[in-house]
Motif scaffolding. Structure first.
Motif, mmCIF file in Angstrom:
data_model
loop_
_atom_site.group_PDB
_atom_site.id
_atom_site.type_symbol
_atom_site.label_atom_id
_atom_site.label_comp_id
_atom_site.label_asym_id
_atom_site.label_seq_id
_atom_site.Cartn_x
_atom_site.Cartn_y
_atom_site.Cartn_z
ATOM 1 N N LEU A 280 -3.308 7.851 -1.386
ATOM 2 C CA LEU A 280 -4.265 7.205 -2.288
ATOM 3 C C LEU A 280 -5.456 8.094 -2.613
ATOM 4 O O LEU A 280 -6.321 7.708 -3.393
ATOM 5 N N GLY A 281 -5.499 9.276 -1.991
ATOM 6 C CA GLY A 281 -6.551 10.235 -2.337
ATOM 7 C C GLY A 281 -7.650 10.395 -1.317
ATOM 8 O O GLY A 281 -8.605 11.164 -1.541
ATOM 9 N N MET B 48 0.829 -1.203 0.000
ATOM 10 C CA MET B 48 0.000 0.000 0.000
ATOM 11 C C MET B 48 0.867 1.258 0.000
ATOM 12 O O MET B 48 0.519 2.266 -0.614
ATOM 13 N N VAL B 49 2.017 1.203 0.680
ATOM 14 C CA VAL B 49 2.947 2.326 0.657
ATOM 15 C C VAL B 49 3.429 2.566 -0.772
ATOM 16 O O VAL B 49 3.481 3.707 -1.255
ATOM 17 N N PHE B 50 3.778 1.490 -1.469
ATOM 18 C CA PHE B 50 4.201 1.622 -2.861
ATOM 19 C C PHE B 50 3.102 2.284 -3.695
ATOM 20 O O PHE B 50 3.347 3.194 -4.480
ATOM 21 N N GLY C 198 2.628 5.973 -3.101
ATOM 22 C CA GLY C 198 3.712 6.816 -3.583
ATOM 23 C C GLY C 198 3.550 7.279 -5.014
ATOM 24 O O GLY C 198 4.153 8.282 -5.422
ATOM 25 N N PHE C 199 2.715 6.573 -5.785
ATOM 26 C CA PHE C 199 2.579 6.950 -7.190
ATOM 27 C C PHE C 199 1.852 8.272 -7.389
ATOM 28 O O PHE C 199 2.019 8.919 -8.427
ATOM 29 N N SER C 200 1.042 8.681 -6.415
ATOM 30 C CA SER C 200 0.348 9.958 -6.585
ATOM 31 C C SER C 200 1.346 11.108 -6.643
ATOM 32 O O SER C 200 1.251 11.998 -7.501
#
Length: 453
Positions: free
Chosen positions: A190-191, A54-56, A59-61
């Motif tokens: 994640l928003g 979930m951390v990975f 991080g994409f945001s």
């Protein structure tokens, strides 16, 4: 000598129990293991592994935002929660299968059942079967603590957060420890609109004070509504969601309330005290340096002993138990100077003493550097990195290292080797820096900034 069904019977199939059962089986011992939930325990099933995934994902945001600062023309997109959860579940299923297969390959007999101790050599399984063993190892881990607050039944713990069918739009996280802070960063990334309450004066109690303040500031910069000195007094379910009443009398509505207020040793209902196993005040199993309890045939490893509650520690305790009991090589576990990572955003890597603890015991110097990493500076992101070395003036030994920033966990693993070996500040200074990296700051800090303040 009495005949037993097993040389070793393990209660709990988490990291410590699985490693101990495998290593004992490799010595030729006959081993049985019972697990009431899933093989892999908290770490694999509902802890370190799914959390890091979930951390990975979170991080994409920021990665998408940063990419534009490097010239990429990207369009934003929404996070697909059901897709991620389904793929995460498949990965956890795969890992559980690996754990089971590895034990079965070595001849460990597995039971999908809860085990309760009936006497120093007997375990009664929830399946109705009773087994006996020369040695019994309890490795049942810990369980989330849920406060007794009106409406708490509407909240979830860190166990359930991995299985939410829908991503909450508004989430309250209650707690100030590493689990609460990690999930605040994850859900924010994640928003989800994240609010965090902690009743204490500052989050991450037990960590270096400057690190705590730095992380709190960075979390707020990222949009997390972090409130310290605040708690909730009740939760009411309404048509609009969960209405939370705070200690200051204010009321706010959320879609989800996550209690991340710590974990407790999972010792309830195991029959421990009934057979003479001594528990500590907080319910943990009291053990000696060799993980032996007050009942000579019963041992315990991992979070259930509440020594150092980390997966690698449970694994090492399991291996040391086997060395002691099955290899006639008494082996205590060294719980000093354990490198640790906290996957907040930004993450923390730490080993050794905090500045506050060190100054109570030594005359110290502190070397500190705060800076914007090259990546963030170029991308235009206002995120600062913090690095600290705590040094004993007399011996020059590095007593503690604290890093906040990207890849802090990766760095502290390598730094941990040097600190464990007793490296001095001059050893750090003599090491050639790797340029251009953020890590080079660890070996280029030359001027102390104080220590006793």
């Amino acid at each position: 000598m009495a005949d037993f069904d097993y040389d070793l019977f393990v209660i709990g199939g988490g990291s410590g129990g699985v490693r101990a059962s495998r290593w004992a089986a490799m010595t030729g011992a006959k081993v049985g293991l019972c697990e009431e939930y899933r093989y892999g325990g908290t770490c694999v099933i509902r802890g370190c592994v799914p959390k890091k995934l979930m951390v990975f994902a979170a991080g994409f945001s920021e990665a998408v935002e940063d990419a534009t600062g490097f010239g990429w023309k990207l369009t934003g997109s929404d996070f697909d929660w059901p897709f991620f959860i389904e793929k995460k579940d498949r990965e956890i299923d795969r890992l559980e299968g690996v754990y089971q297969a590895n034990m079965e390959k070595l001849g460990v007999e597995l039971f999908r059942a809860r085990g309760v101790l009936k006497d120093p050599h007997t375990v009664e399984l929830s399946s109705g079967q009773t087994v006996t063993a020369k040695h019994i190892l309890v490795a049942t881990g810990g369980a989330p603590f849920m406060p007794d607050v009106p409406g708490a039944e509407h909240a979830i713990s860190s166990n359930e957060v991995f299985h939410l069918e829908r991503q909450p739009k508004r989430m309250l996280i209650v707690g100030g420890g590493y689990i609460a802070c990690e999930f605040a960063g994850i859900m924010n990334g994640l928003g989800t609109e994240v609010t965090q309450f902690y009743r204490g004066a500052q989050i991450l109690r037990g960590f270096d004070d400057e690190v705590r303040g730095h992380i709190a500031e960075e979390m707020r910069k990222k949009g997390i509504a972090l409130h310290v000195g605040r708690d909730l007094v009740r939760i009411d379910k309404t048509d609009d969601g969960l209405e939370v009443t705070c200690t200051d009398g204010s009321r706010t509505t959320f879609d989800c309330v996550l209690y991340a207020t710590g974990r407790r040793p999972a010792t309830k209902g195991l029959g421990l005290e009934e057979i003479g196993v001594r528990l500590t005040r907080n319910g943990a199993i009291a053990v000696d340096d060799y993980s032996q309890t007050s009942v000579p045939s019963v041992y315990a490893v991992g979070d259930v002993t509440d020594r150092v509650n980390l997966t690698p520690v449970a694994i090492h305790e399991g291996m040391a138990f086997v060395e002691t009991v099955f290899k006639a090589n008494p082996t205590p576990v060294d719980h000093a100077l354990i490198p640790t990572a906290v996957f907040t955003q930004p993450e923390i890597g730490t080993i050794g003493l905090t500045q506050e603890a060190a100054r109570d015991r030594y005359d110290i110097e502190v070397y500190r550097s705060t800076f914007r990493p090259m990546f963030h500076a170029f991308a235009g992101r206002d995120q600062r990195m913090l690095m600290k070395l705590i040094v004993d003036k007399a011996s020059r030994r590095v007593l503690g290292v604290h890093i906040v920033g990207p890849a802090a966990g990766e760095m502290i693993q390598m730094v941990g080797i040097a600190v464990k070996m007793g490296a001095t500040k001059e050893d750090f200074d003599r090491t050639m820096p790797v340029h251009p990296t953020a890590a080079e700051e660890l070996v280029t800090m030359r001027t102390a900034v104080g220590g006793q303040a």
